[in-house]
Design a protein around this motif. Structure first.
Motif, PDB file in Angstrom:
ATOM      1  N   THR A  41     -44.331 -12.763  27.091  1.00 39.26           N
ATOM      2  CA  THR A  41     -43.887 -13.542  25.934  1.00 39.26           C
ATOM      3  C   THR A  41     -42.451 -13.204  25.557  1.00 39.26           C
ATOM      4  O   THR A  41     -42.087 -12.019  25.471  1.00 39.26           O
ATOM      5  CB  THR A  41     -44.796 -13.284  24.711  1.00 39.26           C
ATOM      6  N   ILE A  46     -42.683 -13.576  19.966  1.00 36.99           N
ATOM      7  CA  ILE A  46     -43.019 -12.356  19.223  1.00 36.99           C
ATOM      8  C   ILE A  46     -42.539 -12.474  17.780  1.00 36.99           C
ATOM      9  O   ILE A  46     -43.250 -12.133  16.827  1.00 36.99           O
ATOM     10  CB  ILE A  46     -42.410 -11.131  19.916  1.00 36.99           C
ATOM     11  N   ASP A  47     -41.319 -12.984  17.607  1.00 37.50           N
ATOM     12  CA  ASP A  47     -40.770 -13.161  16.260  1.00 37.50           C
ATOM     13  C   ASP A  47     -41.570 -14.181  15.463  1.00 37.50           C
ATOM     14  O   ASP A  47     -41.744 -14.037  14.241  1.00 37.50           O
ATOM     15  CB  ASP A  47     -39.310 -13.604  16.333  1.00 37.50           C
ATOM     16  N   SER A  50     -44.662 -12.419  14.156  1.00 34.55           N
ATOM     17  CA  SER A  50     -44.286 -11.502  13.077  1.00 34.55           C
ATOM     18  C   SER A  50     -43.900 -12.253  11.813  1.00 34.55           C
ATOM     19  O   SER A  50     -44.292 -11.887  10.700  1.00 34.55           O
ATOM     20  CB  SER A  50     -43.125 -10.614  13.546  1.00 34.55           C
ATOM     21  N   PRO A 236     -48.907 -16.832  23.138  1.00 36.96           N
ATOM     22  CA  PRO A 236     -49.900 -15.788  22.895  1.00 36.96           C
ATOM     23  C   PRO A 236     -51.270 -16.185  23.406  1.00 36.96           C
ATOM     24  O   PRO A 236     -51.549 -17.361  23.658  1.00 36.96           O
ATOM     25  CB  PRO A 236     -49.913 -15.690  21.364  1.00 36.96           C
TER      26      PRO A 236
END
Length: 413
Positions: A41, A46-47, A50, A236
């Motif tokens: 990924t 990822i950001d 988050s 994801p």
């Protein structure tokens, strides 16, 4: 082979987007060649995960507060992104699922139970992933339907003459993968859909291996159903989608019951179901994962699926040429139209031993039957080693993998 200089791809910039590629495994730089199982990924994904949990984590739909509004808007926005990515006609043709497996099971348990009866035939290819075999076998036991299997030739190519010959008035559904996860074969979906429709059948396409590697246009393919998983296209785990033609989805009963898939529930009047697609999305979905899947599609589109595909094809050609020079190695699946999957066996070496030892050299490949036992048995093997490519892989990694393989085989022989 296309000259490497003709591929306009900033590979160093691409790799910087994937922090995991900087790690070492057993003291060696990671060479990740297990992309058919799951891709890595990028930072943007990822950001996104988050950001959701830091700023607007809330349950979607029906909430009147700001966080719920923001989460709902982001979630439903991905439906439009998937629609555009697949060139579906409208967003309501996109149903969010946990992935390809759940999408196929949705079709089997909703469309299948409503439309199949004893004596009806479902045509499945020999090269299918178990997730596109087992749901139909369950209906075979329960409803008495018959399953017909499209054979493959020595190259791992579907026999189209045999396929056309098994279509008839009893054929109700054709189930086929767009790209084989075990062989890399790219199947002629538009042609197969035309033949299925000519006899009045529907076609379900497992697109788990296609969406990450090439442009997909469900209208041009004329697929009735098309499924894919987010985690194979740089997103994801826990999110995927089913495309279904609106007219088909509207005719299908819900598969699961619960919140969100209803418009009204009453003990006196029973339940009225929500409109498509929400009638197929019972309960709280994996909101963050769906939103991050949208970020993954944004990343792919910003890079350009054509450039991504061209690079992977160049790498596939290079890797194939190098592996063909390894003594005793046999590639399983040599179709003229292939994606970046290379399955192989080596004389005198067990695939599991190869996988365990090559991991000690920092190389991650997959070994086993790849949830595709029927087609491997057809080739006379129970397991293969599988190296599968992604856009962040490099020629240097391919060369290092082949050299590591030679070292491992030297230990085993």
């Amino acid at each position: 082979m296309t000259a490497i200089t003709d591929l306009t791809l900033d590979l160093a910039a691409v790799r910087r987007d994937f922090p995991i590629l900087d790690r070492e495994v057993h003291g060696q730089p990671l060479i990740y060649l297990d992309n058919a199982a799951t891709s890595q990924t990028p930072v943007a994904v990822i950001d996104s995960l988050s950001d959701y949990y830091r700023r607007y984590n809330a349950n979607i739909h029906r909430g009147l507060h700001t966080l719920a509004d923001e989460a709902t808007a982001a979630f439903e926005g991905v439906r439009s992104k998937v629609q555009r990515h697949l060139n579906a006609f409208e967003p309501r043709e996109i149903v969010f699922t946990r992935g390809t497996t759940e999408a196929i099971n949705l079709v089997a348990n909703s469309w299948g139970r409503a439309n199949l009866k004893a004596g009806d035939e479902v045509v499945v290819s020999l090269m299918e992933h178990h997730s596109n075999i087992v749901p139909w076998q369950l209906l075979e036991r329960e409803l008495g339907i018959a399953i017909k299997v499209i054979p493959v030739d020595a190259r791992g190519v579907l026999d189209q003459d045999a396929y056309r010959g098994m279509l008839g008035e009893r054929t109700k559904l054709v189930c086929v993968n767009h790209i084989s996860n075990a062989l890399g074969t790219i199947n002629p979906i538009a042609e197969m859909a035309r033949d299925a429709h000519a006899c009045g059948a529907r076609i379900l396409v497992d697109g788990a291996q296609a969406v990450p590697h090439q442009a997909v246009d469900v209208q041009a393919l004329d697929a009735d159903f098309y499924a894919f998983s987010g985690h194979k296209v740089y997103g994801p785990m826990g999110a995927g989608a089913l495309y279904g033609k609106a007219s088909l989805l509207e005719s299908m009963p819900p598969w699961q019951g619960g919140g969100e898939m209803i418009s009204r529930v009453s003990f006196e009047r029973g339940t009225e179901f929500a409109a498509v697609p929400h009638r197929f999305e019972a309960g709280t979905p994996s909101v963050a994962d769906v939103i991050a899947m949208g970020a993954a599609l944004d990343w792919v589109n910003a890079l350009g699926i054509e450039r991504l595909s061209a690079w992977e094809q160049w790498l596939l050609d290079h890797a194939t040429q190098e592996l063909e020079q390894v003594d005793g190695l046999r590639i399983i699946g040599t179709a003229p139209q292939k994606a970046g999957v290379i399955s192989f066996v080596v004389d005198g070496a067990h695939s599991q031993d190869i996988g365990l030892l090559i991991d000690q050299l920092g190389v991650a490949i997959r070994t086993g039957h790849h949830c595709a036992q029927p087609v491997l048995n057809h080739f006379g093997v129970e397991a293969t080693c599988r190296a599968s490519l992604a856009v962040y892989n490099t020629p240097e990694e391919v060369d290092a993998f082949v050299e590591a393989l030679r070292r491992v085989l030297g230990m085993l022989r």
